[in-house]
Design an enzyme around this catalytic site. Structure first.
Site, short mmCIF file in Angstrom:
data_model
loop_
_atom_site.label_atom_id
_atom_site.label_comp_id
_atom_site.label_asym_id
_atom_site.label_seq_id
_atom_site.Cartn_x
_atom_site.Cartn_y
_atom_site.Cartn_z
N GLY A 30 -24.55 44.05 85.97
CA GLY A 30 -24.87 42.65 86.31
C GLY A 30 -24.22 41.73 85.31
N ASN A 33 -36.36 39.76 85.49
CA ASN A 33 -37.74 39.26 85.60
C ASN A 33 -38.45 39.92 86.79
OD1 ASN A 33 -38.57 37.49 83.60
ND2 ASN A 33 -37.43 35.78 84.49
N SER A 43 -36.46 37.42 76.90
CA SER A 43 -36.58 35.96 76.91
C SER A 43 -35.68 35.32 75.88
CB SER A 43 -38.01 35.51 76.62
OG SER A 43 -38.04 34.10 76.50
N GLY A 44 -35.19 34.15 76.22
CA GLY A 44 -34.37 33.40 75.28
C GLY A 44 -33.24 32.67 75.98
N LYS A 90 -43.99 39.79 79.75
CA LYS A 90 -42.97 38.76 80.00
C LYS A 90 -43.46 37.75 81.03
CE LYS A 90 -39.35 36.29 80.14
NZ LYS A 90 -38.33 36.32 81.15
N HIS A 107 -45.81 35.46 79.31
CA HIS A 107 -44.96 34.57 78.49
C HIS A 107 -44.47 33.40 79.33
CE1 HIS A 107 -40.88 33.24 77.48
NE2 HIS A 107 -41.15 33.46 76.21
N ASN A 108 -43.95 33.70 80.52
CA ASN A 108 -43.43 32.64 81.38
C ASN A 108 -44.54 31.71 81.86
OD1 ASN A 108 -41.09 34.10 81.04
ND2 ASN A 108 -40.44 33.89 83.17
N GLU A 152 -45.20 29.43 79.15
CA GLU A 152 -44.05 28.49 79.12
C GLU A 152 -44.24 27.37 80.14
OE1 GLU A 152 -40.30 30.54 79.56
OE2 GLU A 152 -39.34 28.79 80.41
N LYS A 179 -39.83 29.54 90.32
CA LYS A 179 -39.13 30.76 90.72
C LYS A 179 -40.05 31.95 90.96
CE LYS A 179 -35.10 30.79 87.99
NZ LYS A 179 -34.08 31.63 87.36
N ARG A 228 -45.81 21.71 89.34
CA ARG A 228 -44.42 21.95 89.75
C ARG A 228 -44.28 21.88 91.27
NH1 ARG A 228 -40.36 26.10 87.01
NH2 ARG A 228 -41.09 26.05 84.90
#
Ligand code: ATR
Length: 384
Positions: free
Chosen positions: A10, A103, A129-130, A183, A186-187, A190, A261, A288
């Site tokens: 990818g 993800n 992440s980053g 993760k 985490h999102n 965020e 998303k 959102r």
């Protein structure tokens, strides 16, 4: 030719940057992309100079790798992951290791691990992440899955991860889908923090009547103290930026609509399933979705416009306190969800380690995380 230590599949932005990061740490990294042109383009731009090894068939990719093969997928979450695995499988052998760095939704990770285990292929679901910059210079890496398989990947991951005074921002988190679950949360956090910053911006501009320079100064000041973190830092940055063509503030030119998303929504759904309240995250997902209903919002604003200075007299330092409390609430909700999921799904998460690997590289890195790490180190059983 020497065999490669790892293959990255990818070559979109994240995969390309991760491969360049790996190569920069003196690991030999083979790359592959479904569409060959993209690989060729990556090689022409930076890949050749960086020492990446281009491959143009999954067969060539498999031949290029040391055994057990380590293959990191950086493809679009969903069916692309399953299709890529299906293409790779005929060329793999027992003991080879597939890492999914996308993800992916955590139930997919559990399913894939179980399906691959039957074929003797080991699977590591990993959160990364980053963003683009993080992938290139040091992301926060959240791996889960089989611990024995992870041992083969650990040196590479630790070498490419962000570093803080607390070590490399990477550690094995737990079995199965632990990495992708962490993760996802985490999102979710965020999402909540971005919504809080958007609301702070609105309070400062519409409520207190600040001009953009004052808003910028406020965020820049917040980034010096207890609320400091990456999202506050980039809020200060974006409110100082003028569009070069029109000279107008960039923020004023960006339409106030966003899409979502999936990861924020997944966090809310997971929390509902487990009976954990995550109101800051859920509200952010709602906000959102609401932002996307632009036509309805515009129509309603025409008949119900309020432009009063409804918080006039609110001292700005009170807003800083509110932002700090709101950030704490978002992290606390996320940690609560993780502790419940850890129990329910058998991840056996070490929450001090989760806070530690979020301290650098990732989007929600902030000063508060050091506080959380300390709290969970002192009392690993903190329920909330
Ligand atoms: P980004 O958001 O960073 O652009 P993405 O959309 O998450 O990336 O993922 C895009 C990557 O997934 C690309 O490498 C893409 O391959 P192509 O360049 O050939 O499009 C890959 N990808 C998407 N669907 C795929 C599929 N069904 N099989 C294999 N790879 C796929």
């Amino acid at each position: 030719m020497d065999k490669s230590d790892i293959g990255v599949v990818g070559m979109a932005v994240m995969g390309k940057n991760l491969a360049l990061n790996i190569a920069s740490r003196n690991y030999r990294c083979a790359v592959f992309n479904r569409t060959a042109e993209k690989t060729a383009q990556v090689m022409a731009e930076r890949g050749d100079a960086a020492g990446l090894v281009a491959t143009y068939s999954v067969r060539a990719l498999a031949k290029a790798l040391k055994r057990p093969r380590r293959l990191m997928l950086m493809v679009k979450a969903g069916k692309a992951v399953d299709e890529t695995i299906a293409h790779l499988l005929p060329h793999l052998e027992r003991g080879d290791i597939i890492i999914d760095g996308g993800n992916s939704h955590y139930p997919d990770t559990d399913r894939r691990q179980a399906e691959l285990a039957k074929k003797g292929i080991r699977f590591i679901g990993t959160g990364v992440s980053g963003g683009e910059e993080g992938a290139l210079h040091g992301p926060s890496i959240m791996p889960g899955g089989e611990r024995d398989a992870y041992r083969h990947v650990d040196p590479i991951f630790r070498a490419i991860a962000a570093r803080t005074d607390d070590g490399a921002c990477c550690t094995w988190l737990g079995k199965g889908s632990a990495g992708h679950f962490v993760k996802m949360v985490h999102n979710g956090i965020e999402y909540a923090m971005m919504q809080m910053l958007a609301e702070s911006y609105d309070l400062l501009r519409t409520g207190l009547g600040y001009d953009m320079a004052e808003v910028h100064n406020t965020f820049a000041k917040w980034n010096q103290g207890r609320t400091a973190g990456y999202l506050v830092e980039i809020s200060a940055l974006v409110t100082s930026y003028r569009d070069p063509q029109t000279g107008q503030w960039l923020v004023d030119l960006i339409q106030d609509t966003a899409a979502q998303k999936g990861t924020g929504k997944w966090t809310t759904v997971a929390a509902l399933d487990l009976g954990v309240p995550v109101p800051s995250i859920t509200t952010a997902v709602d906000a959102r979705i609401l932002s996307g209903h632009k036509a309805e919002r515009t129509a309603i604003a025409r008949v119900a416009a309020t432009k009063s200075h409804w918080v006039k007299g609110l001292p700005a330092h009170r807003l800083e306190g509110a932002a700090y409390a709101a950030f704490l609430a978002a992290y606390a909700q996320g940690m609560h969800l993780l502790s419940r999921a850890s129990h329910e799904y058998g991840y056996a998460l070490n929450l001090a380690q989760v806070a530690r690997i979020w301290k650098g590289g990732c989007i929600i890195r902030s000063r508060i995380l050091h506080l959380l790490k300390t709290a969970y180190t002192v009392n690993p059983r903190l329920p909330h």
